[in-house]
Design an enzyme around this catalytic site. Structure first.
Site, PDB file in Angstrom:
ATOM      1  N   CYS A  14     -16.855  31.941   9.509  1.00 34.61           N
ATOM      2  CA  CYS A  14     -15.954  32.674   8.605  1.00 34.61           C
ATOM      3  C   CYS A  14     -16.020  34.171   8.860  1.00 34.61           C
ATOM      4  CB  CYS A  14     -16.300  32.370   7.150  1.00 34.61           C
ATOM      5  SG  CYS A  14     -15.732  30.729   6.664  1.00 34.61           S
ATOM      6  N   CYS A  39     -14.316  25.798   5.141  1.00 39.55           N
ATOM      7  CA  CYS A  39     -14.757  26.796   4.149  1.00 39.55           C
ATOM      8  C   CYS A  39     -13.575  27.377   3.372  1.00 39.55           C
ATOM      9  CB  CYS A  39     -15.495  27.933   4.838  1.00 39.55           C
ATOM     10  SG  CYS A  39     -17.147  27.477   5.393  1.00 39.55           S
ATOM     11  N   ASN A  95     -13.163  25.343  -0.565  1.00 38.66           N
ATOM     12  CA  ASN A  95     -13.740  24.494   0.489  1.00 38.66           C
ATOM     13  C   ASN A  95     -13.288  23.052   0.294  1.00 38.66           C
ATOM     14  OD1 ASN A  95     -15.470  24.649  -1.809  1.00 38.66           O
ATOM     15  ND2 ASN A  95     -17.188  23.858  -0.657  1.00 38.66           N
ATOM     16  N   GLU A 115     -12.977  30.475   2.715  1.00 36.13           N
ATOM     17  CA  GLU A 115     -12.408  31.657   3.383  1.00 36.13           C
ATOM     18  C   GLU A 115     -11.392  31.219   4.444  1.00 36.13           C
ATOM     19  OE1 GLU A 115     -15.557  30.891   2.865  1.00 36.13           O
ATOM     20  OE2 GLU A 115     -16.852  32.638   2.790  1.00 36.13           O
ATOM     21  N   CYS A 166     -20.401  32.011   6.164  1.00 34.48           N
ATOM     22  CA  CYS A 166     -21.029  31.470   7.373  1.00 34.48           C
ATOM     23  C   CYS A 166     -20.548  32.255   8.596  1.00 34.48           C
ATOM     24  CB  CYS A 166     -20.692  29.986   7.518  1.00 34.48           C
ATOM     25  SG  CYS A 166     -19.018  29.662   8.075  1.00 34.48           S
ATOM     26  N   GLU A 177     -14.289  19.333   1.911  1.00 40.40           N
ATOM     27  CA  GLU A 177     -15.226  18.594   2.760  1.00 40.40           C
ATOM     28  C   GLU A 177     -14.644  17.235   3.138  1.00 40.40           C
ATOM     29  OE1 GLU A 177     -18.781  18.625   0.348  1.00 40.40           O
ATOM     30  OE2 GLU A 177     -19.129  20.745   0.755  1.00 40.40           O
TER      31      GLU A 177
HETATM   32  N1  THU Z   1     -18.914  27.292   2.071  1.00 41.72           N
HETATM   33  C1  THU Z   1     -17.773  28.023   1.952  1.00 41.72           C
HETATM   34  O1  THU Z   1     -16.696  27.480   1.674  1.00 41.72           O
HETATM   35  N2  THU Z   1     -17.856  29.359   2.130  1.00 41.72           N
HETATM   36  C2  THU Z   1     -19.012  30.046   2.344  1.00 41.72           C
HETATM   37  O2  THU Z   1     -18.984  31.276   2.458  1.00 41.72           O
HETATM   38  C3  THU Z   1     -20.290  29.327   2.414  1.00 41.72           C
HETATM   39  C4  THU Z   1     -20.196  27.849   2.445  1.00 41.72           C
HETATM   40  C5  THU Z   1     -18.833  25.838   1.818  1.00 41.72           C
HETATM   41  C6  THU Z   1     -18.820  24.944   3.031  1.00 41.72           C
HETATM   42  C7  THU Z   1     -19.351  23.641   2.454  1.00 41.72           C
HETATM   43  O3  THU Z   1     -18.263  22.926   1.856  1.00 41.72           O
HETATM   44  C8  THU Z   1     -20.285  24.084   1.345  1.00 41.72           C
HETATM   45  O4  THU Z   1     -19.940  25.435   1.046  1.00 41.72           O
HETATM   46  C9  THU Z   1     -21.749  24.010   1.691  1.00 41.72           C
HETATM   47  O5  THU Z   1     -22.016  24.585   2.917  1.00 41.72           O
END
Ligand code: THU
Length: 130
Positions: free
Chosen positions: A86, A50, A39, A52, A83, A41
């Site tokens: 994804c 994300c 991930n 994925e 999420c 941000e």
């Molecule tokens: N996140 C993912 O990368 N994958 C998931 O399956 C759940 C959430 C990340 C997005 C964000 O950077 C952090 O987790 C919190 O939501």
């Protein structure tokens, strides 16, 4: 390298200064090639991209479009479910029976499939005949 090791390794590279929640994803395409993503941000959209989605983007950029297996790992007490966005992206590139392992860094694993993660998925077949 196993999908588990690839996901654990890429998770270390996650850029998550807002959530402090690092996620790693590794996917195997039907060709056998493995792609990974973490991930990433940013301050304007703190949820960022994300893990994925990153792994899928790497697969598509390499010319592959079919998932064979997926592994996602985070540091949560329970394996974190992907999420909604994804789930739709996984369903776009993988058949319903593709195995998805959700894991926690402590070793807890939950095995599921793309179909179980997104039951009743909207797909291109619904647009036939329009
Ligand atoms: N996140 C993912 O990368 N994958 C998931 O399956 C759940 C959430 C990340 C997005 C964000 O950077 C952090 O987790 C919190 O939501």
């Amino acid at each position: 390298m196993s999908l588990k090791d690839a996901a654990l390794s890429v998770r270390e590279k996650a850029y998550a200064p807002y959530s402090n929640f690092k996620v790693g994803a590794a996917i195997r395409a039907t060709s056998g090639q493995v792609f990974s993503g973490c991930n990433v941000e940013n301050v304007a959209y703190p949820e960022g991209t994300c893990a994925e989605a990153g792994a899928i983007a790497a697969m598509v950029a390499a010319g592959e479009q079919q998932l064979a297996e997926v592994y996602v790992v985070a540091s949560s007490p329970q394996p974190v479910p992907p999420c909604g966005g994804c789930r739709q992206k996984l369903a776009e590139f993988g058949k319903r029976d593709v195995k998805v392992t959700l894991a926690s860094v402590d070793g807890t694993e939950l095995e599921t499939t793309i179909g179980q993660l997104l039951p009743g998925a909207f797909d291109a077949s619904y647009m036939e005949g329009t």
